[in-house]
Design a protein around this motif. Sequence first.
Motif, PDB file in Angstrom:
ATOM      1  N   ASP A  63      -5.726 -22.362 -59.322  1.00 56.69           N
ATOM      2  CA  ASP A  63      -5.957 -21.156 -59.050  1.00 56.69           C
ATOM      3  C   ASP A  63      -4.107 -21.132 -57.578  1.00 56.69           C
ATOM      4  OD1 ASP A  63      -4.616 -18.722 -57.941  1.00 56.69           O
ATOM      5  OD2 ASP A  63      -7.183 -17.981 -57.721  1.00 56.69           O
ATOM      6  N   PRO A  64      -2.598 -21.022 -58.219  1.00 59.81           N
ATOM      7  CA  PRO A  64      -1.521 -21.068 -57.805  1.00 59.81           C
ATOM      8  C   PRO A  64      -1.224 -20.398 -56.108  1.00 59.81           C
ATOM      9  CG  PRO A  64      -0.911 -20.699 -59.702  1.00 59.81           C
ATOM     10  CD  PRO A  64      -2.520 -20.779 -59.784  1.00 59.81           C
ATOM     11  N   GLN A  65      -2.167 -19.077 -56.145  1.00 58.12           N
ATOM     12  CA  GLN A  65      -1.806 -18.120 -55.512  1.00 58.12           C
ATOM     13  C   GLN A  65      -3.169 -18.264 -53.848  1.00 58.12           C
ATOM     14  OE1 GLN A  65      -0.051 -16.115 -54.732  1.00 58.12           O
ATOM     15  NE2 GLN A  65       1.693 -16.294 -56.371  1.00 58.12           N
ATOM     16  N   ALA A  66      -4.196 -19.071 -55.076  1.00 62.02           N
ATOM     17  CA  ALA A  66      -5.511 -19.384 -53.639  1.00 62.02           C
ATOM     18  C   ALA A  66      -5.254 -20.569 -52.917  1.00 62.02           C
ATOM     19  CB  ALA A  66      -6.590 -19.794 -54.567  1.00 62.02           C
ATOM     20  N   ILE A  67      -4.737 -21.682 -53.687  1.00 59.96           N
ATOM     21  CA  ILE A  67      -3.557 -22.844 -52.669  1.00 59.96           C
ATOM     22  C   ILE A  67      -2.808 -22.563 -51.823  1.00 59.96           C
ATOM     23  CG2 ILE A  67      -2.383 -24.756 -53.104  1.00 59.96           C
ATOM     24  CD1 ILE A  67      -4.005 -24.698 -56.252  1.00 59.96           C
ATOM     25  N   ILE A  68      -1.035 -21.303 -51.855  1.00 58.94           N
ATOM     26  CA  ILE A  68      -0.481 -21.251 -51.238  1.00 58.94           C
ATOM     27  C   ILE A  68      -1.014 -20.618 -50.359  1.00 58.94           C
ATOM     28  CG2 ILE A  68       1.418 -19.570 -50.512  1.00 58.94           C
ATOM     29  CD1 ILE A  68       1.812 -20.105 -54.719  1.00 58.94           C
ATOM     30  N   ALA A  69      -2.238 -19.355 -50.262  1.00 55.89           N
ATOM     31  CA  ALA A  69      -3.325 -19.067 -49.365  1.00 55.89           C
ATOM     32  C   ALA A  69      -4.148 -20.132 -48.645  1.00 55.89           C
ATOM     33  CB  ALA A  69      -4.129 -17.878 -49.677  1.00 55.89           C
ATOM     34  N   LYS A  70      -4.389 -21.029 -48.877  1.00 45.85           N
ATOM     35  CA  LYS A  70      -4.849 -21.773 -47.421  1.00 45.85           C
ATOM     36  C   LYS A  70      -3.896 -22.959 -46.939  1.00 45.85           C
ATOM     37  CE  LYS A  70      -9.165 -23.404 -47.279  1.00 45.85           C
ATOM     38  NZ  LYS A  70     -10.259 -22.677 -46.819  1.00 45.85           N
ATOM     39  N   ALA A  71      -2.566 -22.935 -47.731  1.00 42.67           N
ATOM     40  CA  ALA A  71      -2.389 -23.690 -47.022  1.00 42.67           C
ATOM     41  C   ALA A  71      -1.692 -23.831 -45.865  1.00 42.67           C
ATOM     42  CB  ALA A  71      -0.773 -24.376 -48.081  1.00 42.67           C
ATOM     43  N   LYS A  72      -1.095 -22.122 -46.163  1.00 39.53           N
ATOM     44  CA  LYS A  72      -0.635 -20.900 -44.816  1.00 39.53           C
ATOM     45  C   LYS A  72      -2.103 -20.913 -43.437  1.00 39.53           C
ATOM     46  CE  LYS A  72       1.284 -16.353 -44.138  1.00 39.53           C
ATOM     47  NZ  LYS A  72       1.817 -15.156 -44.665  1.00 39.53           N
ATOM     48  N   THR A  73      -3.313 -20.716 -44.437  1.00 40.76           N
ATOM     49  CA  THR A  73      -4.235 -20.640 -43.243  1.00 40.76           C
ATOM     50  C   THR A  73      -4.723 -21.527 -42.408  1.00 40.76           C
ATOM     51  OG1 THR A  73      -5.116 -19.200 -44.880  1.00 40.76           O
ATOM     52  CG2 THR A  73      -6.450 -19.992 -43.175  1.00 40.76           C
ATOM     53  N   LEU A  74      -4.461 -23.117 -43.642  1.00 40.71           N
ATOM     54  CA  LEU A  74      -4.561 -24.516 -42.721  1.00 40.71           C
ATOM     55  C   LEU A  74      -3.785 -24.947 -41.771  1.00 40.71           C
ATOM     56  CD1 LEU A  74      -6.947 -25.595 -44.991  1.00 40.71           C
ATOM     57  CD2 LEU A  74      -7.714 -24.987 -43.602  1.00 40.71           C
ATOM     58  N   GLY A  75      -1.894 -23.924 -42.160  1.00 46.78           N
ATOM     59  CA  GLY A  75      -1.577 -25.351 -41.908  1.00 46.78           C
ATOM     60  C   GLY A  75      -0.712 -25.794 -42.262  1.00 46.78           C
ATOM     61  N   ALA A  76      -1.205 -25.990 -43.152  1.00 46.20           N
ATOM     62  CA  ALA A  76      -0.748 -27.531 -44.097  1.00 46.20           C
ATOM     63  C   ALA A  76       0.626 -27.591 -45.111  1.00 46.20           C
ATOM     64  CB  ALA A  76      -1.952 -27.504 -45.767  1.00 46.20           C
ATOM     65  N   ASP A 120       5.205 -19.836 -59.377  1.00 41.37           N
ATOM     66  CA  ASP A 120       4.736 -19.858 -57.626  1.00 41.37           C
ATOM     67  C   ASP A 120       5.233 -21.094 -56.465  1.00 41.37           C
ATOM     68  OD1 ASP A 120       4.546 -17.188 -58.903  1.00 41.37           O
ATOM     69  OD2 ASP A 120       2.165 -17.235 -58.666  1.00 41.37           O
ATOM     70  N   PHE A 121       4.857 -22.208 -56.836  1.00 44.81           N
ATOM     71  CA  PHE A 121       4.854 -22.825 -55.682  1.00 44.81           C
ATOM     72  C   PHE A 121       6.807 -23.059 -55.506  1.00 44.81           C
ATOM     73  CE2 PHE A 121       0.835 -24.244 -57.876  1.00 44.81           C
ATOM     74  CZ  PHE A 121       0.369 -23.748 -56.275  1.00 44.81           C
ATOM     75  N   ARG A 122       7.718 -23.008 -56.697  1.00 44.04           N
ATOM     76  CA  ARG A 122       9.054 -23.137 -56.199  1.00 44.04           C
ATOM     77  C   ARG A 122       9.351 -22.752 -55.474  1.00 44.04           C
ATOM     78  NH1 ARG A 122      12.164 -25.904 -59.484  1.00 44.04           N
ATOM     79  NH2 ARG A 122      11.158 -27.351 -60.968  1.00 44.04           N
ATOM     80  N   GLU A 123       8.851 -20.751 -54.848  1.00 48.32           N
ATOM     81  CA  GLU A 123       9.533 -20.246 -53.882  1.00 48.32           C
ATOM     82  C   GLU A 123       8.673 -20.450 -52.581  1.00 48.32           C
ATOM     83  OE1 GLU A 123      11.739 -18.241 -55.008  1.00 48.32           O
ATOM     84  OE2 GLU A 123      11.659 -18.932 -56.961  1.00 48.32           O
ATOM     85  N   VAL A 124       7.952 -21.257 -52.546  1.00 45.46           N
ATOM     86  CA  VAL A 124       7.539 -21.441 -51.262  1.00 45.46           C
ATOM     87  C   VAL A 124       7.152 -22.905 -50.920  1.00 45.46           C
ATOM     88  CG1 VAL A 124       6.074 -19.782 -51.251  1.00 45.46           C
ATOM     89  CG2 VAL A 124       4.815 -21.823 -52.610  1.00 45.46           C
TER      90      VAL A 124
END
Length: 277
Positions: A63-76, A120-124
Amino acid sequence: MTRPLLFITGLSGAGMSSALKILEDLGYEVFDNFPLSLIDDLLRQDCHRPVAIGIDTRTRGFDPQAIIAKAKTLGAKLLLITCDETVLQKRFSETRRKHPLAGDRPASAGIKKELGLLYDFREVADSIIDTTELTIHDLRRVLTGLYGENKGGKLNVTVMSFGFKNGLPREADIVMDCRFLANPHWEEKLKPLTGKDAPVQNYVGKDVAFRPFFKNLQTLLEPLLDGYAREGKSYLTIALGCTGGKHRSVFVAEKLREWLQQKAVPTSVEHRDINRC
């Protein structure tokens, strides 16, 4: 202190597995195709090494959005590995592997589906590496520059000449255009020579535009080199282009290498297209 965390995703066949192996060589603890739901438990384990986690479209519940959110939460940091569609099709054809998302359809169908999933990953993404024209050695150099530990604080510079007619070098950090300089290609005696030969160097060097250009290039690079080194960047690729990559860009690249070495900057030179004209 929180250890560095890197999420890697990308197109199947683009080189994600190779990237993970390189990161492992750079000291990362590497996990491939790792479930997102288990990452918190993993990070609670006592370890001081940085972590690189490969999460691609094969991962259960991708799930791209879940991965992006998780990365943001963890500072990855987020790294996206991509590649030209035609090159990917060729790779799958040569290896006779099926694309994981193609099912009973051609590899091109799986590639297009995967491109949609990764859009979605291209933008973030913090970094995007296009492996279309990269060798495994190029990929190692790029990853080392992005994520390697610069223990000595030294910036290693690669100066590259290239021809615009053969495409931009995808690994370049800085690109400069030398096509405004006098072109030896139109001189019968100089045409078969290269920018490493004295007659060509004299011809281009006498162009009234060369000296101010080169001085301004030095002025531009000086603070950048210091800044990159302070930020811990290990590798920098400066690409200089002319039409064919045989004369003007080669000469300027050689001059830039000399200047950088005089400044005690570890420097190598690569003439990508010198033999293609």
